[in-house]
Design an enzyme around this catalytic site. Structure first.
Site, PDB file in Angstrom:
ATOM      1  N   ASP A  40       0.809  -1.222   0.000  1.00 38.50           N
ATOM      2  CA  ASP A  40       0.000   0.000   0.000  1.00 38.50           C
ATOM      3  C   ASP A  40       0.842   1.271   0.000  1.00 38.50           C
ATOM      4  O   ASP A  40       0.383   2.337   0.386  1.00 38.50           O
ATOM      5  CB  ASP A  40      -0.979   0.006   1.181  1.00 38.50           C
ATOM      6  CG  ASP A  40      -0.256  -0.009   2.514  1.00 38.50           C
ATOM      7  OD1 ASP A  40       0.975  -0.224   2.513  1.00 38.50           O
ATOM      8  OD2 ASP A  40      -0.916   0.190   3.551  1.00 38.50           O
ATOM      9  N   HIS A 242      24.474   2.305 -17.722  1.00 36.11           N
ATOM     10  CA  HIS A 242      23.340   2.626 -16.841  1.00 36.11           C
ATOM     11  C   HIS A 242      23.567   2.082 -15.433  1.00 36.11           C
ATOM     12  O   HIS A 242      22.661   1.516 -14.821  1.00 36.11           O
ATOM     13  CB  HIS A 242      22.033   2.094 -17.433  1.00 36.11           C
ATOM     14  CG  HIS A 242      21.566   2.885 -18.611  1.00 36.11           C
ATOM     15  ND1 HIS A 242      20.602   2.458 -19.489  1.00 36.11           N
ATOM     16  CD2 HIS A 242      21.945   4.102 -19.060  1.00 36.11           C
ATOM     17  CE1 HIS A 242      20.418   3.366 -20.428  1.00 36.11           C
ATOM     18  NE2 HIS A 242      21.232   4.372 -20.190  1.00 36.11           N
ATOM     19  N   ASP A 259      26.210  11.063 -13.479  1.00 36.23           N
ATOM     20  CA  ASP A 259      25.186  11.536 -14.407  1.00 36.23           C
ATOM     21  C   ASP A 259      23.953  11.783 -13.551  1.00 36.23           C
ATOM     22  O   ASP A 259      23.268  10.840 -13.144  1.00 36.23           O
ATOM     23  CB  ASP A 259      24.933  10.456 -15.468  1.00 36.23           C
ATOM     24  CG  ASP A 259      23.973  10.918 -16.559  1.00 36.23           C
ATOM     25  OD1 ASP A 259      23.225  11.895 -16.321  1.00 36.23           O
ATOM     26  OD2 ASP A 259      23.961  10.287 -17.628  1.00 36.23           O
ATOM     27  N   ASP A 270      19.892  17.420 -17.285  1.00 36.86           N
ATOM     28  CA  ASP A 270      20.554  16.117 -17.468  1.00 36.86           C
ATOM     29  C   ASP A 270      22.044  16.401 -17.631  1.00 36.86           C
ATOM     30  O   ASP A 270      22.474  16.805 -18.715  1.00 36.86           O
ATOM     31  CB  ASP A 270      19.953  15.438 -18.710  1.00 36.86           C
ATOM     32  CG  ASP A 270      20.559  14.073 -18.981  1.00 36.86           C
ATOM     33  OD1 ASP A 270      21.324  13.567 -18.132  1.00 36.86           O
ATOM     34  OD2 ASP A 270      20.270  13.510 -20.060  1.00 36.86           O
ATOM     35  N   HIS A 349      27.332   5.055 -27.517  1.00 34.81           N
ATOM     36  CA  HIS A 349      25.999   5.657 -27.463  1.00 34.81           C
ATOM     37  C   HIS A 349      25.984   6.909 -28.334  1.00 34.81           C
ATOM     38  O   HIS A 349      27.019   7.356 -28.827  1.00 34.81           O
ATOM     39  CB  HIS A 349      25.595   5.980 -26.019  1.00 34.81           C
ATOM     40  CG  HIS A 349      26.546   6.888 -25.286  1.00 34.81           C
ATOM     41  ND1 HIS A 349      26.610   8.246 -25.497  1.00 34.81           N
ATOM     42  CD2 HIS A 349      27.485   6.619 -24.336  1.00 34.81           C
ATOM     43  CE1 HIS A 349      27.518   8.772 -24.706  1.00 34.81           C
ATOM     44  NE2 HIS A 349      28.082   7.813 -23.992  1.00 34.81           N
ATOM     45  N   HIS A 353      20.140  13.773 -27.148  1.00 35.70           N
ATOM     46  CA  HIS A 353      18.713  13.481 -27.209  1.00 35.70           C
ATOM     47  C   HIS A 353      17.995  14.775 -26.878  1.00 35.70           C
ATOM     48  O   HIS A 353      18.568  15.668 -26.268  1.00 35.70           O
ATOM     49  CB  HIS A 353      18.323  12.350 -26.233  1.00 35.70           C
ATOM     50  CG  HIS A 353      18.771  12.568 -24.814  1.00 35.70           C
ATOM     51  ND1 HIS A 353      18.128  13.425 -23.950  1.00 35.70           N
ATOM     52  CD2 HIS A 353      19.825  12.063 -24.118  1.00 35.70           C
ATOM     53  CE1 HIS A 353      18.756  13.413 -22.781  1.00 35.70           C
ATOM     54  NE2 HIS A 353      19.796  12.617 -22.857  1.00 35.70           N
ATOM     55  N   HIS A 360      14.448  12.271 -21.736  1.00 34.17           N
ATOM     56  CA  HIS A 360      14.566  11.928 -23.159  1.00 34.17           C
ATOM     57  C   HIS A 360      13.274  12.456 -23.779  1.00 34.17           C
ATOM     58  O   HIS A 360      12.269  11.753 -23.842  1.00 34.17           O
ATOM     59  CB  HIS A 360      14.722  10.423 -23.370  1.00 34.17           C
ATOM     60  CG  HIS A 360      16.016   9.907 -22.794  1.00 34.17           C
ATOM     61  ND1 HIS A 360      16.262   8.584 -22.559  1.00 34.17           N
ATOM     62  CD2 HIS A 360      17.137  10.550 -22.410  1.00 34.17           C
ATOM     63  CE1 HIS A 360      17.475   8.436 -22.045  1.00 34.17           C
ATOM     64  NE2 HIS A 360      18.026   9.614 -21.944  1.00 34.17           N
ATOM     65  N   GLU A 383      26.579  14.885 -25.069  1.00 33.14           N
ATOM     66  CA  GLU A 383      27.151  13.992 -24.067  1.00 33.14           C
ATOM     67  C   GLU A 383      28.064  12.911 -24.634  1.00 33.14           C
ATOM     68  O   GLU A 383      27.793  11.723 -24.502  1.00 33.14           O
ATOM     69  CB  GLU A 383      26.035  13.347 -23.243  1.00 33.14           C
ATOM     70  CG  GLU A 383      24.883  12.729 -24.038  1.00 33.14           C
ATOM     71  CD  GLU A 383      23.846  12.082 -23.114  1.00 33.14           C
ATOM     72  OE1 GLU A 383      24.260  11.296 -22.250  1.00 33.14           O
ATOM     73  OE2 GLU A 383      22.654  12.371 -23.261  1.00 33.14           O
ATOM     74  N   TYR A 387      34.734   4.994 -22.967  1.00 35.42           N
ATOM     75  CA  TYR A 387      34.684   3.963 -21.931  1.00 35.42           C
ATOM     76  C   TYR A 387      35.643   2.843 -22.347  1.00 35.42           C
ATOM     77  O   TYR A 387      35.429   2.194 -23.362  1.00 35.42           O
ATOM     78  CB  TYR A 387      33.257   3.417 -21.794  1.00 35.42           C
ATOM     79  CG  TYR A 387      32.229   4.534 -21.771  1.00 35.42           C
ATOM     80  CD1 TYR A 387      31.827   5.125 -20.580  1.00 35.42           C
ATOM     81  CD2 TYR A 387      31.696   5.045 -22.975  1.00 35.42           C
ATOM     82  CE1 TYR A 387      30.920   6.177 -20.571  1.00 35.42           C
ATOM     83  CE2 TYR A 387      30.787   6.092 -22.971  1.00 35.42           C
ATOM     84  CZ  TYR A 387      30.404   6.657 -21.772  1.00 35.42           C
ATOM     85  OH  TYR A 387      29.516   7.699 -21.769  1.00 35.42           O
ATOM     86  N   ARG A 405      32.361  10.643 -19.291  1.00 33.13           N
ATOM     87  CA  ARG A 405      31.335  11.296 -20.104  1.00 33.13           C
ATOM     88  C   ARG A 405      31.213  12.725 -19.592  1.00 33.13           C
ATOM     89  O   ARG A 405      31.339  12.961 -18.387  1.00 33.13           O
ATOM     90  CB  ARG A 405      29.983  10.563 -19.997  1.00 33.13           C
ATOM     91  CG  ARG A 405      28.857  11.240 -20.773  1.00 33.13           C
ATOM     92  CD  ARG A 405      27.614  10.353 -21.000  1.00 33.13           C
ATOM     93  NE  ARG A 405      26.899   9.994 -19.799  1.00 33.13           N
ATOM     94  CZ  ARG A 405      26.939   8.803 -19.221  1.00 33.13           C
ATOM     95  NH1 ARG A 405      27.670   7.835 -19.761  1.00 33.13           N
ATOM     96  NH2 ARG A 405      26.260   8.560 -18.121  1.00 33.13           N
ATOM     97  N   GLU A 407      28.475  15.800 -20.062  1.00 34.12           N
ATOM     98  CA  GLU A 407      27.151  16.051 -20.637  1.00 34.12           C
ATOM     99  C   GLU A 407      26.643  17.444 -20.262  1.00 34.12           C
ATOM    100  O   GLU A 407      26.573  17.790 -19.088  1.00 34.12           O
ATOM    101  CB  GLU A 407      26.162  14.999 -20.123  1.00 34.12           C
ATOM    102  CG  GLU A 407      24.735  15.233 -20.614  1.00 34.12           C
ATOM    103  CD  GLU A 407      23.777  14.116 -20.228  1.00 34.12           C
ATOM    104  OE1 GLU A 407      24.013  13.445 -19.205  1.00 34.12           O
ATOM    105  OE2 GLU A 407      22.785  13.925 -20.968  1.00 34.12           O
TER     106      GLU A 407
HETATM  107  N1  GLY Z   1      20.821  10.383 -17.966  1.00 31.12           N
HETATM  108  C1  GLY Z   1      20.412   9.720 -19.120  1.00 31.12           C
HETATM  109  C2  GLY Z   1      21.091  10.266 -20.288  1.00 31.12           C
HETATM  110  O1  GLY Z   1      22.131  10.876 -20.170  1.00 31.12           O
HETATM  111  O2  GLY Z   1      20.605  10.188 -21.375  1.00 31.12           O
HETATM  112 MN    MN Z   2      21.416  12.519 -21.444  1.00 29.37          MN
HETATM  113 MN    MN Z   3      22.616  12.018 -18.457  1.00 27.27          MN
END
Ligand code: GLY
Ligand code: MN
Ligand code: MN
Length: 439
Positions: A40, A242, A259, A270, A349, A353, A360, A383, A387, A405, A407
């Protein structure tokens, strides 16, 4: 103190959509359901972004209906009724009258009356604009109402078409207004303060979740919350894209990739920064870092009206590949390395985005199979990353287990890219300087 979207702008959005759907259309949006976490207890409630974009209304169990020239008005809302007992436990509700007085609805009804009222509204329309597949329960109910109207045609008329509402609405959401950019800037400011705080608090031996707590503290004290699960990845954990366990100790000599962005007044930031746990980059870390930073800067420069959506990514790929080649991690001719995708084991990647109410965010990336052009008001991330997996073959040992990374959040303008996250240190010198002045 916070930036927010004014009622006037919400009304403008509704009018824009009403114009798009035309005189014999009807748009129906149901908000997100409350979601059970366990037994609950519930997750914190988050309205559906599309629903909120048009209404500004944040209560669950709500449905918005937009009908040009509708008999009940053009903007009608179904919502929970006021209820003394429930409000004592769960907090205030607007009720239909509150939605009319505070959210600009022309008319509003209890959600429990929707079966009696909505079919009559559908009857007068040819086309129903609706996002199918988001809420299977509501899809089912809507199809039920339309089927009933079809079965009783002698009594009236049924709409003949269901049209994807997302196409129209997501195209609108893709272009951010000045006030939306202001809210996004505030969201970015809060997240930048959190990153600064974390850089200053970071110590060898600290756990990743302790560093995460610095972000949570800064988000919550500014009326924001994470816009996605934060990634706090020490050492080789950064090579898991992730990684959200955030459960290990941060080691002296490692980098930590964070991140973490927040959602403020329904707009997301982000941001990723990668910094040395002990405050100083080692030589190999710095060498790789400079490559990612150059890719980030050059890709950001490509965020210009008239460029293709993919231009920043192409620039980042080129810079990353060039850098990896200079460091001897890739060997061969640059054009061939790019053409063959030799960078992909290290940069797997995409560079960007859309960013907005959703991290996203919505909006097509291609139009008729080709990348769309960037236009003023579009907001996106930049970003790039590198790696080097801990067991990467054919790569010298000192590179292995490093993940980086960087970003940033960028808005396309008529001139220079508007980098909402510009004030957050990203150069080696600025990061080391900030970390040496730690709290
Ligand atoms: N935090 C998710 C991305 O960087 O797209
Ligand atoms: Mn992102
Ligand atoms: Mn991100």
């Amino acid at each position: 103190m916070g930036a927010a979207i004014a009622a006037k702008e919400l009304a403008k959005r509704r009018h824009q959509l009403l114009d798009l759907i035309g005189a014999d259309g009807i748009a129906i949006l149901s908000t997100a359901p409350e979601r059970v976490r366990s037994r609950d207890t519930h997750y914190a409630y988050r309205p559906d972004s599309d629903f909120h974009y048009l209404t500004g209304f944040s209560e669950p169990e709500s449905v918005a209906v937009l009908t040009p020239g509708g008999k009940h008005g053009e903007f009608v809302v179904f919502c929970r009724e006021r209820n003394k007992e429930r409000e004592l436990w769960d907090g205030a509700r607007s009720g239909p009258n509150g939605v009319i007085s505070d959210f600009g609805a022309d008319d509003a009804y209890p959600i429990t009356d929707i079966d009696d009222i909505l079919p009559g509204m559908l009857e007068r329309s040819e086309r129903v604009y609706y996002s199918m597949g988001v809420s299977p329960d509501f899809d089912h109910r809507l199809l039920g109402w339309i089927n009933d109207l079809n079965a009783n045609r002698q009594r009236g008329h049924a709409p003949s078409e269901i049209v994807a509402l997302d196409h129209l609405l997501h195209e609108m959401r893709l272009y951010k207004s000045r006030s939306e950019v202001s809210v996004m800037r505030r969201s970015a400011q809060i997240a930048m303060t959190a990153h600064r705080r974390a850089m200053q608090a970071c110590r060898p031996g600290m756990y990743e979740y302790e560093l995460e707590a610095e972000y949570m503290y800064e988000f919550r004290r500014n009326d924001a919350q994470p816009s996605y699960l934060p990634i706090v990845a020490g050492g080789a954990n950064a090579c898991v894209l992730h990684y959200i366990d955030n459960s290990e100790a941060l080691r002296d000599g490692d980098l930590v990739l964070v991140d973490a962005g927040c959602e403020y007044n329904m707009y997301a930031s982000d941001i990723t920064r990668t910094f040395p746990v002990n405050g100083e980059f080692s030589e190999p870390q710095r060498d790789l870092y400079e490559v990612v930073l150059a890719a980030n800067k050059m890709a950001t420069e490509a965020v210009r009206a008239g460029n293709h959506w993919n231009d920043p990514h192409d620039v980042a790929v080129k810079e990353v590949t060039r850098g990896l080649r200079e460091l001897g991690i890739l060997t061969g001719r640059l054009p061939a390395l790019i053409r063959d995708g030799s960078y992909r084991p290290f940069f797997m990647h995409r560079t960007s985005h859309w960013l907005g109410s959703d991290v996203h965010d919505v909006g097509d990336y291609r139009i008729d199979e080709t990348w769309r052009l960037l236009e003023p008001g579009m907001a996106l991330t930049i970003e790039p990353g590198i790696y080097i997996q801990p067991r990467a073959r054919g790569v010298a040992k000192h590179w292995r287990g490093i993940g980086i990374r960087i970003e940033d959040d960028v808005v396309v303008t008529r001139k220079e890219p508007n980098v909402l996250t510009k004030q957050l240190p990203s150069t080696v010198a600025d990061i080391e300087s900030l970390m040496s002045h730690s709290s």
